[in-house]
Design an enzyme around this catalytic site. Sequence first.
Site, PDB file in Angstrom:
ATOM      1  CB  THR A  92      -1.018   0.001   1.166  1.00 23.77           C
ATOM      2  OG1 THR A  92      -1.843   1.163   1.045  1.00 23.77           O
ATOM      3  CG2 THR A  92      -0.348  -0.005   2.533  1.00 23.77           C
ATOM      4  CD  GLU A  93      -1.416   3.504  -3.120  1.00 22.39           C
ATOM      5  OE1 GLU A  93      -1.662   2.486  -2.431  1.00 22.39           O
ATOM      6  OE2 GLU A  93      -2.284   4.100  -3.755  1.00 22.39           O
TER       7      GLU A  93
END
Lengths: 210, 230
Positions: A39-40
């Site tokens: 996830t970013e």
Amino acid sequence: MLARAAREIAPGMVVNLGIGLPTKVINHLSADFEVCLHTENGMSGIGPSLSPERADRNLIDAGGAYVSTVPGSAFFDSVTSFAMVRSGRLDLTMLGAFEVAANGDLANWKIPGKFSPGVGGGIELAQKARRVVVLTTHTDRAGNPKLKSECVLPLTARACVARIFTDMAVIDVGPNGFELVETAEGVTPTDVAAATDAPLVLPEMTPPTF
Amino acid sequence: MRLPDKQCTMESAVARVKDGDTVMVGGFGVPGTPMTLIHALVAHGARDLTLIKNDANEPGMGIDHLLRNGQVSRLITTHLGLNSDAIALMNAGEIEVEFNAQGMLAERIRAGGSGIGAVLSDVGLGTELARGKQVVEMAGTSYLVETALRADVALIHADRADPFGNLAYVATARNFNPVMAMAADCVIAEVETVLPLGGLPADTVHTPGVFVDHVVELEALSEEYAVVQR
């Protein structure tokens, strides 16, 4: 549709699931399936989502959902997170869409005058993941096709989409544009073609259903 | 030898901010957002600020207080999707918003914090985010020139620190904090726990205290740090 999209994930992959429909694909992966979700906001090895009662206030995914770790998870800063994305460490990303063009152009971040929250990490995911697939309803709420000859909305990235999963079909973006691969049960190739605003290459045999 | 002690009060730290300053604010959503420093900046009242932050938090939380108090004229960000207040202020022309691709915002700040003038990247080529940016050709490939970002002040949230300003973060509260802590003339860290010198083992330091100017220990965590009930 989500279950079918989940089969796109091969064992051993590093995968980023975009906000919205793609995030729900996680529910269709078995607990012992070997995959690393990224996830970013700075985590690899995302575990199941947690209810607010069980959540850790410092542990969210990029969509703001409270998530958990798995054995082997790692945390890192935003620079490192996007170094992974831009250098090709993501095998697959699944993204939502407003429009997909027959050449694989993707528009999923802005509707001028109506919706302009900013692009977040969307451009880098669309442009740099090794394989980009889209999960979307086949038409918008007004019934307009989302698969078009060309995008009208501002682009996220050019010619990036390889495959599209919709509630009606699985469609590949090939050298001749949209190619029908599978249909949902009860949906005919003619139905799919009628809901697609671009030529649709049909397979010679009746396509499998999902 | 003994390392200097940089602890001070919230008010004296935030007094470093002047009208017209550029202020970086760490955080991605709630985790890592320096909620208490933001409230101190509201009380301080500096105006005409340019904020650099990944997102605009949510209505009634984090930098939304600065936006609603009219202290911000410009926001350099990546995504405002969870803050309808910020989108309304942008649409009304009350604040100017510059959107960046998220990783490129991080990379521009990294450049600013590393003594580098700009970085080259093809991210966003052919999209409206490329508008107004210089394009250079290198070895047959086109790149956008992404200029470095620095700030007058950076507001950082860390989990643990020592008095010298060595910082450590937890979980996804790390995000933009380490890179912003490198890219401002004055770096202020609010921390949940200050350990004595030596209490933060050298191998576990995420941000070296050399980058940090002021350390403020939080007396208590307000509701804004808690799990958001949606």
